[in-house]
Design a protein around this motif. Structure first.
Motif, PDB file in Angstrom:
ATOM      1  N   GLN A   4       0.674  -1.251   0.048  1.00  8.71           N
ATOM      2  CA  GLN A   4      -0.054  -0.077  -0.016  1.00  8.71           C
ATOM      3  C   GLN A   4       0.663   1.228  -0.036  1.00  8.71           C
ATOM      4  O   GLN A   4       0.608   2.475  -0.638  1.00  8.71           O
ATOM      5  CB  GLN A   4      -0.835   0.097   1.148  1.00  8.71           C
ATOM      6  CG  GLN A   4      -1.940   1.115   1.432  1.00  8.71           C
ATOM      7  CD  GLN A   4      -2.930   1.144   0.088  1.00  8.71           C
ATOM      8  OE1 GLN A   4      -3.237   0.251  -0.508  1.00  8.71           O
ATOM      9  NE2 GLN A   4      -3.178   2.271  -0.270  1.00  8.71           N
ATOM     10  N   ARG A   5       1.838   1.048   0.769  1.00  6.65           N
ATOM     11  CA  ARG A   5       2.966   2.256   0.741  1.00  6.65           C
ATOM     12  C   ARG A   5       3.454   2.509  -0.704  1.00  6.65           C
ATOM     13  O   ARG A   5       3.788   3.743  -1.035  1.00  6.65           O
ATOM     14  CB  ARG A   5       3.831   2.144   1.875  1.00  6.65           C
ATOM     15  CG  ARG A   5       3.405   2.339   3.436  1.00  6.65           C
ATOM     16  CD  ARG A   5       4.611   2.039   4.409  1.00  6.65           C
ATOM     17  NE  ARG A   5       4.125   2.158   5.666  1.00  6.65           N
ATOM     18  CZ  ARG A   5       4.862   2.064   6.486  1.00  6.65           C
ATOM     19  NH1 ARG A   5       6.109   1.619   6.538  1.00  6.65           N
ATOM     20  NH2 ARG A   5       4.291   2.022   7.815  1.00  6.65           N
ATOM     21  N   LYS A   6       3.721   1.375  -1.307  1.00 10.90           N
ATOM     22  CA  LYS A   6       4.568   1.568  -2.647  1.00 10.90           C
ATOM     23  C   LYS A   6       3.543   2.229  -3.506  1.00 10.90           C
ATOM     24  O   LYS A   6       3.819   3.197  -4.443  1.00 10.90           O
ATOM     25  CB  LYS A   6       5.063   0.349  -3.162  1.00 10.90           C
ATOM     26  CG  LYS A   6       5.930   0.527  -4.337  1.00 10.90           C
ATOM     27  CD  LYS A   6       6.563  -0.895  -4.570  1.00 10.90           C
ATOM     28  CE  LYS A   6       7.040  -0.966  -5.957  1.00 10.90           C
ATOM     29  NZ  LYS A   6       7.457  -2.096  -6.446  1.00 10.90           N
ATOM     30  N   LYS A   7       2.295   1.876  -3.412  1.00 14.85           N
ATOM     31  CA  LYS A   7       1.401   2.187  -4.390  1.00 14.85           C
ATOM     32  C   LYS A   7       0.993   3.774  -4.212  1.00 14.85           C
ATOM     33  O   LYS A   7       1.052   4.414  -4.964  1.00 14.85           O
ATOM     34  CB  LYS A   7       0.009   1.274  -4.160  1.00 14.85           C
ATOM     35  CG  LYS A   7      -1.114   1.683  -4.972  1.00 14.85           C
ATOM     36  CD  LYS A   7      -2.223   1.000  -4.936  1.00 14.85           C
ATOM     37  CE  LYS A   7      -3.589   1.253  -5.916  1.00 14.85           C
ATOM     38  NZ  LYS A   7      -4.662   0.584  -5.579  1.00 14.85           N
ATOM     39  N   THR A   8       0.952   4.244  -2.995  1.00 15.46           N
ATOM     40  CA  THR A   8       0.871   5.686  -2.460  1.00 15.46           C
ATOM     41  C   THR A   8       1.730   6.277  -2.987  1.00 15.46           C
ATOM     42  O   THR A   8       1.705   7.628  -3.634  1.00 15.46           O
ATOM     43  CB  THR A   8       0.615   5.603  -1.058  1.00 15.46           C
ATOM     44  OG1 THR A   8      -0.553   4.830  -0.709  1.00 15.46           O
ATOM     45  CG2 THR A   8       0.147   7.211  -0.695  1.00 15.46           C
TER      46      THR A   8
END
Length: 747
Positions: free
Chosen positions: A81-85
């Motif tokens: 999720q962090r990478k996607k954000t």
């Protein structure tokens, strides 16, 4: 059939490792473990050995527990999720820049404009002004120059105002806070169009020490200027001030530098005496007609500029006797008729200006320097006295009196006056270096100017001299005057009457341009006895650029020049025969043969007609000369140039110089052989010479014995092949080179 147990033991990691370690290496079939007996009577069951389940592969690892797998899955989901954000944010930043928020702390938290409390407006000019104001709070100097202002902005006057309701004290901030601000001490607003200075200048900036409003449109000053009691420098030049501002008088306790130049002032009032600490006063380029006596009370005045006004007279001399610290006084371009004016009510006046070093009174209407019979003025430190463009003559009252009391004068400008002769008092200025007597009524140049040992510049142009110097450098002219003086002194010692300075004997001095030192009396007498008597030469005969390949006697008939110019022709030899036929070989003093086609220069001859008895200067530059030769004969030889003092053979093709050069040129003092191909130099060649130029040759070795030649005053050796001495030594001059060569000899 045995009944399966309802409870199946859970295999552990340790049991599985034990099972793998004890195997036979063959794959076993997995069997279900036997169930344990049920505890019927409530007693503990008897343990029974069970067969542990086997795994498919001997080296497989144990699986993680459900809790560990759940924990790792949750962390992987968070990382994804962090990478996607992060990827989404980077993509947005490429198309749209995020607004920057200014974090204001300390004094910046107070806003000057409630409509923009966080300073987010993009008004570039306003932001620049706020930046300048912010810098001024820390440095104490506010510079508003060249901003096309018609008034000082209100933000400046309120730059130290603080609203208590908007102060936020942040001790973690590194920025300057409002309580760290420095009081403004320098306000500069030059080169604008400001018409008025706000009264708030004295109320808001009481610590000012410098105020600069040059080149504006000011007509008056604010009354609050009187409150600036710390002010030391006030510059108001290039404005439209018509009356001397009274507000300035209240600044006398500290004001040291006042500039009111280039205004419309018409008078300097008596109240100026209140500026008792003033050291520099600029009042030039106004319309001042009158200066009050109070200016003499400025006891600390060092520099006074009253030039380019309409002054007719200065205060009486006794009012100026307190100027004991005055160093410079500029009065040029006025209408003064008298420089120092006496007072008829006083029997005698004695005034000394002990530190005055520059006095400039050019372009006035001076007819006398001092007015009054019993006036004495002393100028012991005066270095520059500029009296050009006046109406002074040698009879001007006070001229000799002032010069006699100014023994340190180094520059004296008497040009564009009415002098018919140079005043005798000029000869007493032993430190004089520059003398300008051009554009006067002089009939002659006094030979006794040669007594001035330090004289380096003598300007004489624009005078009706009976025999004006032509084609003579300034150094040659001064040296010729000294030579004439030495000759006159020698004649006086021998009992021969000296020539009248006004007779034709001066023509030789004024036109020949001899630049060498005089020969000894014995040599002069010997030369005189061997030189045929002939009319005294004068003037210059110019035959340059005539495309001459030979010189016809008809070109020389009727002429008896001291200087003959034959440059830029096609001569292949020195035209001795035509010159001898017209007796010019006995009278010629200077001969110029530059830019011809001479291939050699012969230094000896067997015929007396080929001897230049009086020639002092010979110039044969750029003429293809490849050698200095001597006549190859057994007959008795004579020197062609027995009196030659200066020889210039630069820009030729010489490869060497005769070792015994002085045997053929016994009077030679200056040798210029720059830009040749000389590859070797002998000390004997330079013996007795004073000025030597051997630059831009191929000299590979510099003999140390040259350092012992005591007559050398100037030695130029740049542009050669030798490496010793190094260029750094050559750059230090002749003295350093000779000293280096002496050390090489060990002496």
């Amino acid at each position: 059939m045995q009944k399966r147990s309802s409870l199946q033991p859970r295999p552990t990691k340790a049991s599985m490792l034990r099972q793998q370690g004890g195997g036979t290496g063959q794959q076993q079939q997995q069997q279900q473990p036997k169930s344990r007996p049920v505890n019927v009577a409530g007693t503990s069951p008897v343990p029974q050995q069970q067969q542990q389940p086997t795994v498919n592969k001997r080296n497989s690892k144990a699986q993680a527990s459900e809790g560990i797998r759940a924990f790792m899955a949750a962390h992987r989901a968070v990382a994804a999720q962090r990478k996607k954000t992060s990827d989404s944010s980077s993509s947005m930043d490429k198309h749209q820049e995020r607004p920057k928020i200014r974090v204001m702390t300390g004094a910046e938290r107070y806003s000057y404009d409630d409509s923009d409390p966080f300073g987010m407006q993009n008004d570039k000019a306003s932001l620049k002004l706020q930046t300048v104001i912010h810098q001024a709070k820390s440095s104490g100097k506010l510079n508003l120059s060249n901003r096309n202002l018609d008034r000082v902005p209100d933000e400046v006057w309120s730059m130290y105002h603080v609203d208590p309701n908007k102060i936020v004290v942040d001790f973690s901030s590194t920025d300057d806070a409002w309580y760290d601000s420095t009081e403004l001490n320098k306000l500069i607003a030059a080169d604008n169009a400001i018409t008025e200075i706000d009264e708030r200048i004295g109320q808001e900036f009481g610590a000012l020490t410098l105020v600069d409003f040059r080149n504006n449109k000011l007509e008056k000053l604010p009354e609050s200027l009187r409150q600036l009691h710390q002010l030391t420098v006030l510059h108001l030049s290039h404005n439209q001030i018509e009356i001397f501002p009274e507000q300035i008088y209240d600044l006398g306790a500290r004001l040291r530098d006042l500039d009111l130049s280039h205004n419309l002032l018409t008078a300097v009032p008596q109240s100026i005496e209140r500026l008792s600490q003033l050291e520099i006063l600029h009042l030039n380029d106004n319309k001042i007609e009158n200066v009050a006596d109070g200016i003499g009370q400025l006891v600390k005045l060092r520099k006074l500029y009253l030039n380019e006004n309409q002054l007719v007279e200065l205060p009486a001399l006794h009012h100026l006797q307190k100027w004991t610290k005055l160093e410079e006084m500029h009065l040029f371009k006025n209408q003064l008729r008298v420089l120092f004016r006496g007072d008829s009510a006083r029997s005698s006046i004695v005034v000394a200006l002990p530190l005055l070093s520059r006095l400039d009174v050019r372009q006035n209407s001076l007819t006398q320097i001092v007015e009054g019979e019993k006036v004495e003025i002393s100028l012991p430190k005066l270095k520059e006295l500029l009296l050009a463009y006046n109406q002074l003559s040698q009879d001007a009252n006070g001229l000799e009196q002032v010069m006699a009391k100014a023994p340190s004068v180094q520059t004296l400008d008497l040009s564009s006056n009415l002098f018919s002769e140079i005043p005798d008092v000029v000869l007493t200025l032993q430190g004089l270096r520059r003398l300008d007597v051009s554009a006067n009524h002089l009939r002659m140049l006094r030979p006794d100017l040669g007594k001035l040992e330090h004289l380096a510049v003598l300007s004489w142009e624009g005078n009706p001299l009976r025999s004006a110097p032509r084609n003579v450098s300034m150094a040659e002219l001064i040296e010729s005057l000294r030579s004439k003086l030495v000759l006159a002194e020698d004649q006086e010692k021998e009992g021969v009457p000296a020539a009248n300075p006004g007779d034709n004997s001066d023509k030789e001095i004024l036109s020949t341009g001899v630049s060498s030192s005089p020969a000894s009396p014995s040599a002069a007498a010997a030369a005189a006895s061997s030189t045929p008597q002939s009319p005294r030469p004068s003037g210059t005969l110019d035959l340059s650029r005539k495309q001459l390949s030979d010189l016809e006697p008809s070109m020389l008939s009727g002429h008896n020049p001291a200087t003959l110019q034959l440059q830029h022709n096609m001569l292949e030899t020195i035209p001795i025969q035509p010159l001898s036929s017209c007796q010019l070989t006995t009278t010629l003093v200077t001969l110029k043969l530059d830019h011809n086609r001479l291939k050699e220069l012969t230094l000896t001859t067997t015929t007396d007609n080929n001897v230049f008895h009086s020639l002092k200067t010979l110039s044969i530059t750029n003429s293809r000369i490849s050698q200095l030769s001597v006549a190859n004969t057994t007959e008795q030889q004579q020197m062609v140039f027995p009196q030659l003092v200066e020889l210039d053979i630069s820009i030729n093709a010489l490869t060497s110089l005769p070792e015994n050069l002085r045997d053929y040129l016994p009077s030679l003092r200056t040798l210029k052989a720059n830009t040749n191909r000389i590859d070797k130099i002998m000390p004997q060649t330079l013996d007795g010479l004073e000025i030597i130029d051997l630059g831009n040759n191929d000299i590979a070795y510099l003999p140390p014995e040259i350092g012992r030649i005591g007559t050398i005053r100037e030695l130029m050796l740049y542009g050669n092949r030798f490496r010793i001495p190094r260029p750094a030594v050559l750059d230090q001059g002749t003295g350093a080179v000779l000293e280096f060569l002496k050390r090489r000899l060990g002496s």
